[in-house]
Motif scaffolding. Structure first.
Motif, PDB file in Angstrom:
ATOM      1  N   PHE A  61       0.792  -1.230   0.000  1.00  0.00           N
ATOM      2  CA  PHE A  61       0.000   0.000   0.000  1.00  0.00           C
ATOM      3  C   PHE A  61       0.822   1.277   0.000  1.00  0.00           C
ATOM      4  CE2 PHE A  61      -2.949  -2.904   2.488  1.00  0.00           C
ATOM      5  CZ  PHE A  61      -3.691  -3.245   1.375  1.00  0.00           C
ATOM      6  N   GLY A  62       2.061   1.210   0.453  1.00  0.00           N
ATOM      7  CA  GLY A  62       2.868   2.418   0.622  1.00  0.00           C
ATOM      8  C   GLY A  62       3.025   3.236  -0.648  1.00  0.00           C
ATOM      9  N   HIS A  63       3.305   2.558  -1.762  1.00  0.00           N
ATOM     10  CA  HIS A  63       3.503   3.297  -3.017  1.00  0.00           C
ATOM     11  C   HIS A  63       2.206   3.922  -3.521  1.00  0.00           C
ATOM     12  CE1 HIS A  63       2.101  -0.555  -4.597  1.00  0.00           C
ATOM     13  NE2 HIS A  63       1.784   0.094  -5.691  1.00  0.00           N
ATOM     14  N   LEU A  64       1.061   3.289  -3.262  1.00  0.00           N
ATOM     15  CA  LEU A  64      -0.223   3.874  -3.667  1.00  0.00           C
ATOM     16  C   LEU A  64      -0.438   5.208  -2.961  1.00  0.00           C
ATOM     17  CD1 LEU A  64      -2.586   0.754  -3.404  1.00  0.00           C
ATOM     18  CD2 LEU A  64      -1.736   1.814  -5.492  1.00  0.00           C
ATOM     19  N   ILE A  65      -0.152   5.202  -1.672  1.00  0.00           N
ATOM     20  CA  ILE A  65      -0.355   6.407  -0.869  1.00  0.00           C
ATOM     21  C   ILE A  65       0.619   7.507  -1.270  1.00  0.00           C
ATOM     22  CG2 ILE A  65      -0.272   7.336   1.482  1.00  0.00           C
ATOM     23  CD1 ILE A  65      -1.029   4.425   2.386  1.00  0.00           C
ATOM     24  N   TRP A  68      -0.219   8.987  -4.731  1.00  0.00           N
ATOM     25  CA  TRP A  68      -1.401   9.843  -4.683  1.00  0.00           C
ATOM     26  C   TRP A  68      -1.107  11.123  -3.905  1.00  0.00           C
ATOM     27  CZ3 TRP A  68      -5.724  10.067  -7.339  1.00  0.00           C
ATOM     28  CH2 TRP A  68      -6.717  10.932  -6.895  1.00  0.00           C
ATOM     29  N   ASP A  69      -0.441  10.988  -2.766  1.00  0.00           N
ATOM     30  CA  ASP A  69      -0.168  12.133  -1.907  1.00  0.00           C
ATOM     31  C   ASP A  69       0.765  13.142  -2.564  1.00  0.00           C
ATOM     32  OD1 ASP A  69      -0.413  13.556   0.543  1.00  0.00           O
ATOM     33  OD2 ASP A  69       1.533  12.770   1.174  1.00  0.00           O
ATOM     34  N   VAL A  73      -1.418  10.700  -8.665  1.00  0.00           N
ATOM     35  CA  VAL A  73      -1.420   9.745  -9.778  1.00  0.00           C
ATOM     36  C   VAL A  73      -1.761   8.335  -9.306  1.00  0.00           C
ATOM     37  CG1 VAL A  73       0.339  11.057 -11.031  1.00  0.00           C
ATOM     38  CG2 VAL A  73       1.035   9.123  -9.650  1.00  0.00           C
ATOM     39  N   ILE A  74      -2.297   7.573 -10.240  1.00  0.00           N
ATOM     40  CA  ILE A  74      -2.452   6.130 -10.083  1.00  0.00           C
ATOM     41  C   ILE A  74      -1.636   5.522 -11.210  1.00  0.00           C
ATOM     42  CG2 ILE A  74      -4.050   4.177 -10.072  1.00  0.00           C
ATOM     43  CD1 ILE A  74      -6.256   6.134  -9.197  1.00  0.00           C
ATOM     44  N   ARG A  75      -0.598   4.817 -10.857  1.00  0.00           N
ATOM     45  CA  ARG A  75       0.329   4.268 -11.852  1.00  0.00           C
ATOM     46  C   ARG A  75      -0.377   3.323 -12.820  1.00  0.00           C
ATOM     47  NH1 ARG A  75       5.525   6.697 -11.627  1.00  0.00           N
ATOM     48  NH2 ARG A  75       5.726   7.462  -9.509  1.00  0.00           N
ATOM     49  N   THR A 120      -9.176   8.193 -15.509  1.00  0.00           N
ATOM     50  CA  THR A 120      -9.064   9.637 -15.740  1.00  0.00           C
ATOM     51  C   THR A 120      -8.017  10.286 -14.834  1.00  0.00           C
ATOM     52  OG1 THR A 120     -10.939  10.048 -14.263  1.00  0.00           O
ATOM     53  CG2 THR A 120     -11.408   9.912 -16.636  1.00  0.00           C
ATOM     54  N   ARG A 121      -7.425   9.515 -13.926  1.00  0.00           N
ATOM     55  CA  ARG A 121      -6.320  10.019 -13.109  1.00  0.00           C
ATOM     56  C   ARG A 121      -5.032   9.890 -13.918  1.00  0.00           C
ATOM     57  NH1 ARG A 121      -9.269  12.835 -10.929  1.00  0.00           N
ATOM     58  NH2 ARG A 121     -10.856  11.767 -12.050  1.00  0.00           N
ATOM     59  N   PRO A 122      -4.098  10.810 -13.709  1.00  0.00           N
ATOM     60  CA  PRO A 122      -2.808  10.696 -14.419  1.00  0.00           C
ATOM     61  C   PRO A 122      -2.062   9.429 -13.984  1.00  0.00           C
ATOM     62  CG  PRO A 122      -2.852  12.667 -13.010  1.00  0.00           C
ATOM     63  CD  PRO A 122      -4.168  11.990 -12.873  1.00  0.00           C
ATOM     64  N   SER A 123      -1.261   8.893 -14.904  1.00  0.00           N
ATOM     65  CA  SER A 123      -0.482   7.672 -14.626  1.00  0.00           C
ATOM     66  C   SER A 123       0.955   7.993 -14.219  1.00  0.00           C
ATOM     67  CB  SER A 123      -0.439   6.775 -15.862  1.00  0.00           C
ATOM     68  OG  SER A 123      -1.727   6.343 -16.188  1.00  0.00           O
ATOM     69  N   GLN A 124       1.422   9.157 -14.556  1.00  0.00           N
ATOM     70  CA  GLN A 124       2.794   9.570 -14.250  1.00  0.00           C
ATOM     71  C   GLN A 124       2.770  10.948 -13.613  1.00  0.00           C
ATOM     72  OE1 GLN A 124       5.663   7.812 -14.736  1.00  0.00           O
ATOM     73  NE2 GLN A 124       4.382   6.106 -15.422  1.00  0.00           N
ATOM     74  N   PRO A 125       3.703  11.215 -12.708  1.00  0.00           N
ATOM     75  CA  PRO A 125       3.808  12.564 -12.154  1.00  0.00           C
ATOM     76  C   PRO A 125       4.113  13.575 -13.257  1.00  0.00           C
ATOM     77  CG  PRO A 125       5.180  11.027 -10.923  1.00  0.00           C
ATOM     78  CD  PRO A 125       4.671  10.300 -12.137  1.00  0.00           C
TER      79      PRO A 125
END
Length: 128
Positions: A61-65, A68-69, A73-75, A120-125
């Motif tokens: 879960f760490g990378h998801l948070i 997003w934070d 993005v959602i990879r 619809t969320r970006p995949s990359q910063p």
């Protein structure tokens, strides 16, 4: 002092319930994991430094948070896994099991809305 303790307890309970729903969401296609894990992180930041740090450093879960934070993005890999698992787990019951058409429609619309949000969320910063 009592008010602060009650408030911390409230955030802790909401965080634990949210995390539980997020874990269940790994296996159930109608329950999205990421929003519940993000809510847990928020709640733990208000209630328990130890649980908040545990969640931020969690291997799953760490990378998801942090994605997003930090970047909102959602990879792509997470999007593909989420989409595949939702479609895989929902297809069989919708196609082969007999239950009310209106219920199938609700499931279909729910899955479509969740997928729409995810894609619809970006995949990359965004690099400035």
């Amino acid at each position: 002092m009592v008010k602060a303790t009650v408030l911390r307890s409230f955030w802790l309970v909401i965080g634990l319930l949210s995390l539980m729903l997020g874990v269940i969401g790994i296996f159930l296609p109608l329950l999205p994991t990421t929003p519940f894990v993000l809510l847990s992180a928020f709640c733990f930041s208000k209630s328990s430094t130890r649980l908040h740090n545990w969640l931020l450093n969690h291997h799953l879960f760490g990378h998801l948070i942090s994605d997003w934070d930090k970047y909102g993005v959602i990879r792509l890999k997470v999007k593909i896994i989420a989409t595949s698992s939702m479609l895989l787990l929902v297809s069989y019951p919708l196609v082969f099991l007999s239950f009310a058409t209106w219920l199938k429609a609700i499931v279909g619309v729910t899955i479509a809305c969740v997928l729409l949000f995810i894609w619809t969320r970006p995949s990359q910063p965004r690099i400035n």
